[in-house]
Write a protein that holds these residues in place. Structure first.
Motif, PDB file in Angstrom:
ATOM      1  N   ARG A  20       0.846  -1.197   0.000  1.00 40.39           N
ATOM      2  CA  ARG A  20       0.000   0.000   0.000  1.00 40.39           C
ATOM      3  C   ARG A  20       0.878   1.242   0.000  1.00 40.39           C
ATOM      4  O   ARG A  20       2.048   1.199   0.384  1.00 40.39           O
ATOM      5  N   GLN A  21       0.296   2.350  -0.459  1.00 36.04           N
ATOM      6  CA  GLN A  21       0.984   3.642  -0.490  1.00 36.04           C
ATOM      7  C   GLN A  21       0.394   4.537   0.593  1.00 36.04           C
ATOM      8  O   GLN A  21      -0.828   4.589   0.772  1.00 36.04           O
ATOM      9  N   VAL A  22       1.267   5.257   1.310  1.00 33.75           N
ATOM     10  CA  VAL A  22       0.797   6.204   2.317  1.00 33.75           C
ATOM     11  C   VAL A  22       1.608   7.492   2.207  1.00 33.75           C
ATOM     12  O   VAL A  22       2.760   7.479   1.766  1.00 33.75           O
ATOM     13  N   GLU A  23       0.991   8.592   2.588  1.00 27.80           N
ATOM     14  CA  GLU A  23       1.696   9.864   2.730  1.00 27.80           C
ATOM     15  C   GLU A  23       1.681  10.203   4.217  1.00 27.80           C
ATOM     16  O   GLU A  23       0.619  10.345   4.815  1.00 27.80           O
ATOM     17  N   ALA A  24       2.865  10.299   4.802  1.00 35.12           N
ATOM     18  CA  ALA A  24       2.960  10.408   6.252  1.00 35.12           C
ATOM     19  C   ALA A  24       4.054  11.382   6.641  1.00 35.12           C
ATOM     20  O   ALA A  24       4.993  11.620   5.890  1.00 35.12           O
ATOM     21  N   TYR A  25       3.926  11.941   7.853  1.00 33.23           N
ATOM     22  CA  TYR A  25       5.003  12.746   8.419  1.00 33.23           C
ATOM     23  C   TYR A  25       5.760  11.961   9.488  1.00 33.23           C
ATOM     24  O   TYR A  25       6.814  12.394   9.960  1.00 33.23           O
ATOM     25  N   ALA A  26       5.236  10.785   9.850  1.00 33.30           N
ATOM     26  CA  ALA A  26       5.896   9.975  10.876  1.00 33.30           C
ATOM     27  C   ALA A  26       5.491   8.529  10.705  1.00 33.30           C
ATOM     28  O   ALA A  26       4.352   8.213  10.322  1.00 33.30           O
ATOM     29  N   LEU A  27       6.449   7.631  11.001  1.00 33.10           N
ATOM     30  CA  LEU A  27       6.163   6.213  11.031  1.00 33.10           C
ATOM     31  C   LEU A  27       6.966   5.591  12.161  1.00 33.10           C
ATOM     32  O   LEU A  27       8.157   5.867  12.304  1.00 33.10           O
ATOM     33  N   LEU A  28       6.289   4.790  12.981  1.00 37.20           N
ATOM     34  CA  LEU A  28       6.931   4.173  14.137  1.00 37.20           C
ATOM     35  C   LEU A  28       6.624   2.677  14.124  1.00 37.20           C
ATOM     36  O   LEU A  28       5.477   2.274  13.944  1.00 37.20           O
ATOM     37  N   VAL A  29       7.670   1.869  14.303  1.00 40.05           N
ATOM     38  CA  VAL A  29       7.523   0.419  14.399  1.00 40.05           C
ATOM     39  C   VAL A  29       7.938  -0.001  15.794  1.00 40.05           C
ATOM     40  O   VAL A  29       9.034   0.332  16.251  1.00 40.05           O
ATOM     41  N   THR A  30       7.061  -0.745  16.497  1.00 39.67           N
ATOM     42  CA  THR A  30       7.355  -1.147  17.864  1.00 39.67           C
ATOM     43  C   THR A  30       7.413  -2.669  17.972  1.00 39.67           C
ATOM     44  O   THR A  30       6.724  -3.390  17.243  1.00 39.67           O
ATOM     45  N   ASN A  31       8.260  -3.125  18.883  1.00 34.82           N
ATOM     46  CA  ASN A  31       8.382  -4.551  19.189  1.00 34.82           C
ATOM     47  C   ASN A  31       7.265  -4.915  20.163  1.00 34.82           C
ATOM     48  O   ASN A  31       7.332  -4.583  21.340  1.00 34.82           O
ATOM     49  N   LEU A  83       5.646  -8.859  26.181  1.00 32.96           N
ATOM     50  CA  LEU A  83       6.895  -8.800  25.425  1.00 32.96           C
ATOM     51  C   LEU A  83       7.108 -10.081  24.621  1.00 32.96           C
ATOM     52  O   LEU A  83       8.190 -10.288  24.075  1.00 32.96           O
ATOM     53  N   ASP A  84       6.069 -10.912  24.532  1.00 33.11           N
ATOM     54  CA  ASP A  84       6.203 -12.190  23.835  1.00 33.11           C
ATOM     55  C   ASP A  84       4.991 -12.496  22.956  1.00 33.11           C
ATOM     56  O   ASP A  84       4.651 -13.655  22.725  1.00 33.11           O
ATOM     57  N   GLU A  85       4.344 -11.437  22.440  1.00 29.89           N
ATOM     58  CA  GLU A  85       3.174 -11.639  21.587  1.00 29.89           C
ATOM     59  C   GLU A  85       3.570 -12.061  20.183  1.00 29.89           C
ATOM     60  O   GLU A  85       2.757 -12.592  19.422  1.00 29.89           O
ATOM     61  N   GLY A  86       4.827 -11.805  19.801  1.00 29.82           N
ATOM     62  CA  GLY A  86       5.310 -12.232  18.488  1.00 29.82           C
ATOM     63  C   GLY A  86       4.834 -11.370  17.340  1.00 29.82           C
ATOM     64  O   GLY A  86       4.668 -11.873  16.215  1.00 29.82           O
ATOM     65  N   VAL A  87       4.625 -10.059  17.581  1.00 23.83           N
ATOM     66  CA  VAL A  87       4.154  -9.175  16.508  1.00 23.83           C
ATOM     67  C   VAL A  87       4.893  -7.838  16.546  1.00 23.83           C
ATOM     68  O   VAL A  87       5.414  -7.428  17.587  1.00 23.83           O
ATOM     69  N   LEU A  88       4.924  -7.196  15.392  1.00 23.59           N
ATOM     70  CA  LEU A  88       5.272  -5.789  15.310  1.00 23.59           C
ATOM     71  C   LEU A  88       3.975  -4.990  15.367  1.00 23.59           C
ATOM     72  O   LEU A  88       2.919  -5.478  14.961  1.00 23.59           O
ATOM     73  N   GLU A  89       4.055  -3.758  15.868  1.00 19.89           N
ATOM     74  CA  GLU A  89       2.938  -2.832  15.703  1.00 19.89           C
ATOM     75  C   GLU A  89       3.470  -1.608  14.975  1.00 19.89           C
ATOM     76  O   GLU A  89       4.512  -1.063  15.338  1.00 19.89           O
ATOM     77  N   VAL A  90       2.759  -1.210  13.935  1.00 19.80           N
ATOM     78  CA  VAL A  90       3.165  -0.085  13.089  1.00 19.80           C
ATOM     79  C   VAL A  90       2.193   1.056  13.298  1.00 19.80           C
ATOM     80  O   VAL A  90       0.970   0.867  13.272  1.00 19.80           O
ATOM     81  N   HIS A  91       2.742   2.264  13.513  1.00 20.92           N
ATOM     82  CA  HIS A  91       1.933   3.459  13.730  1.00 20.92           C
ATOM     83  C   HIS A  91       2.289   4.479  12.644  1.00 20.92           C
ATOM     84  O   HIS A  91       3.455   4.857  12.513  1.00 20.92           O
ATOM     85  N   VAL A  92       1.293   4.900  11.880  1.00 19.45           N
ATOM     86  CA  VAL A  92       1.495   5.845  10.782  1.00 19.45           C
ATOM     87  C   VAL A  92       0.810   7.158  11.120  1.00 19.45           C
ATOM     88  O   VAL A  92      -0.407   7.188  11.351  1.00 19.45           O
ATOM     89  N   GLY A  93       1.598   8.243  11.171  1.00 27.66           N
ATOM     90  CA  GLY A  93       1.027   9.573  11.330  1.00 27.66           C
ATOM     91  C   GLY A  93       0.792  10.169   9.960  1.00 27.66           C
ATOM     92  O   GLY A  93       1.735  10.589   9.289  1.00 27.66           O
ATOM     93  N   HIS A  94      -0.450  10.149   9.515  1.00 28.84           N
ATOM     94  CA  HIS A  94      -0.756  10.599   8.160  1.00 28.84           C
ATOM     95  C   HIS A  94      -0.512  12.100   8.027  1.00 28.84           C
ATOM     96  O   HIS A  94      -0.715  12.862   8.978  1.00 28.84           O
ATOM     97  N   ASP A  95      -0.082  12.512   6.829  1.00 26.14           N
ATOM     98  CA  ASP A  95       0.251  13.917   6.615  1.00 26.14           C
ATOM     99  C   ASP A  95      -1.016  14.764   6.667  1.00 26.14           C
ATOM    100  O   ASP A  95      -1.989  14.513   5.957  1.00 26.14           O
ATOM    101  N   THR A  96      -0.977  15.774   7.533  1.00 24.93           N
ATOM    102  CA  THR A  96      -2.133  16.645   7.745  1.00 24.93           C
ATOM    103  C   THR A  96      -1.624  18.066   7.959  1.00 24.93           C
ATOM    104  O   THR A  96      -0.463  18.370   7.716  1.00 24.93           O
ATOM    105  N   THR A  97      -2.484  18.926   8.434  1.00 20.76           N
ATOM    106  CA  THR A  97      -2.081  20.299   8.721  1.00 20.76           C
ATOM    107  C   THR A  97      -1.200  20.339   9.962  1.00 20.76           C
ATOM    108  O   THR A  97      -1.150  19.398  10.754  1.00 20.76           O
ATOM    109  N   LEU A  98      -0.503  21.467  10.155  1.00 23.49           N
ATOM    110  CA  LEU A  98       0.352  21.620  11.328  1.00 23.49           C
ATOM    111  C   LEU A  98      -0.474  21.517  12.606  1.00 23.49           C
ATOM    112  O   LEU A  98      -0.036  20.917  13.596  1.00 23.49           O
TER     113      LEU A  98
END
Length: 296
Positions: free
Chosen positions: A188-199, A212-227
């Motif tokens: 997929r394509q996204v336009e973002a000002y921030a992206l965070l990947v957590t263990n 700490l043992d769920e076995g997944v990444l969690e991805v957080h996308v801050g979509h590009d918006t106004t200031l």
């Protein structure tokens, strides 16, 4: 249990507590808690060598004293080995230590580690290099770079003002990113000002991970918006209301590849350390990749 303690000689919290003899202070504290240890004081640039020597000595556990960046160095050296990692939290955030359950007060941390037992937790990877908590780009890498710039400045109210100054500089610098995300094979394509990947997944309050043992990444996308929307998202991050913010999208995955058009290098901030990584960024989860000393 044969235990080595490696202290980052530059850790400010350690210097404040230990005076002229930080290694002796730590050694005496562990002896008082009933756990004899061998303490080594290392300069930052020598910590990897100290870790390698500790592993060669067949220590059953290595306790690292420092912040998240120092812990990241230990994770890199101990991942996949039989040596358990313990943490004396001498940093600012101490994210992994808190999630494991290590108290932040020195005496309580020593007592907890003296009684702790090995436990397996997950690691995440960026381009095959392990990390213990989080990795971000865009706003997250810019705020980390700005924090390095203001670290030596004498600011009123210390680190609290430093965080605000760093965030302001980062908001001025950050530009929208057109990213391609391959999430477990779905592109997929996204336009973002921030992206965070957590263990594993974070939850409020205080940005902690219940597992700490769920076995997944969690991805957080801050979509590009106004200031204004970005400032609102920043406030929500601080107040733990970010999961209700429509401009912040979160999802779980086991593998995520991040590409940015016409970019072969991307600034990232991973466990507090800033680096330029080769694109595309390949994130994955390594289940039960590290043994840590955890309180019962």
């Amino acid at each position: 249990m044969k235990t080595k303690v490696i202290l980052n000689a530059r850790a400010g919290t350690l210097l404040d507590k230990g005076g002229d003899d930080p290694a002796g202070m730590v050694e005496r504290a562990f002896e008082a808690a009933g756990q004899p240890v061998d303490v080594i004081l290392c300069e930052t640039e020598g910590i990897n060598t100290c870790l390698d020597e500790a592993v060669k000595s067949e220590a059953e556990a290595v306790i690292i004293g420092g912040g998240d960046g120092t812990v990241a160095m230990a994770v890199d050296r101990l991942a996949g080995k039989g040596t358990a990692l313990g943490i004396l939290p001498f940093g600012t955030l101490n994210l992994l230590a808190k999630d494991i359950g290590i108290p932040l007060e020195f005496e309580a941390a020593v007592e907890a580690l003296a009684k702790a037992r090995p436990k397996m937790i997950d690691l995440a990877e960026i381009n095959d290099k392990p990390f213990h908590t989080l990795s971000g780009l865009g706003f997250f890498s810019e705020i980390a770079r700005a924090r390095e710039e203001v670290r030596g400045l004498k600011l009123p109210f210390g680190r609290y003002v430093a965080v605000a100054v760093s965030a302001y500089r980062a908001l001025k610098r950050v530009k929208p990113m057109k990213l391609e995300l391959d999430v477990d094979g779905s592109v997929r394509q996204v336009e973002a000002y921030a992206l965070l990947v957590t263990n594993n997944a974070f939850e409020g309050p205080g940005w902690s991970r219940p597992r700490l043992d769920e076995g997944v990444l969690e991805v957080h996308v801050g979509h590009d918006t106004t200031l204004a929307d970005r400032l609102k998202a920043g406030a929500d991050l601080i107040t733990d209301a970010w999961r209700d913010n429509p401009e912040i999208e979160s999802f779980k995955a086991r593998r995520v590849t991040v590409s940015r058009r016409n970019r072969t290098k991307l600034w990232t901030a991973t466990d507090g350390e800033v680096s330029r990584e080769t694109a595309p960024l390949r994130y994955s989860i390594r289940p039960r990749g590290l043994a840590v000393l955890a309180p019962d």
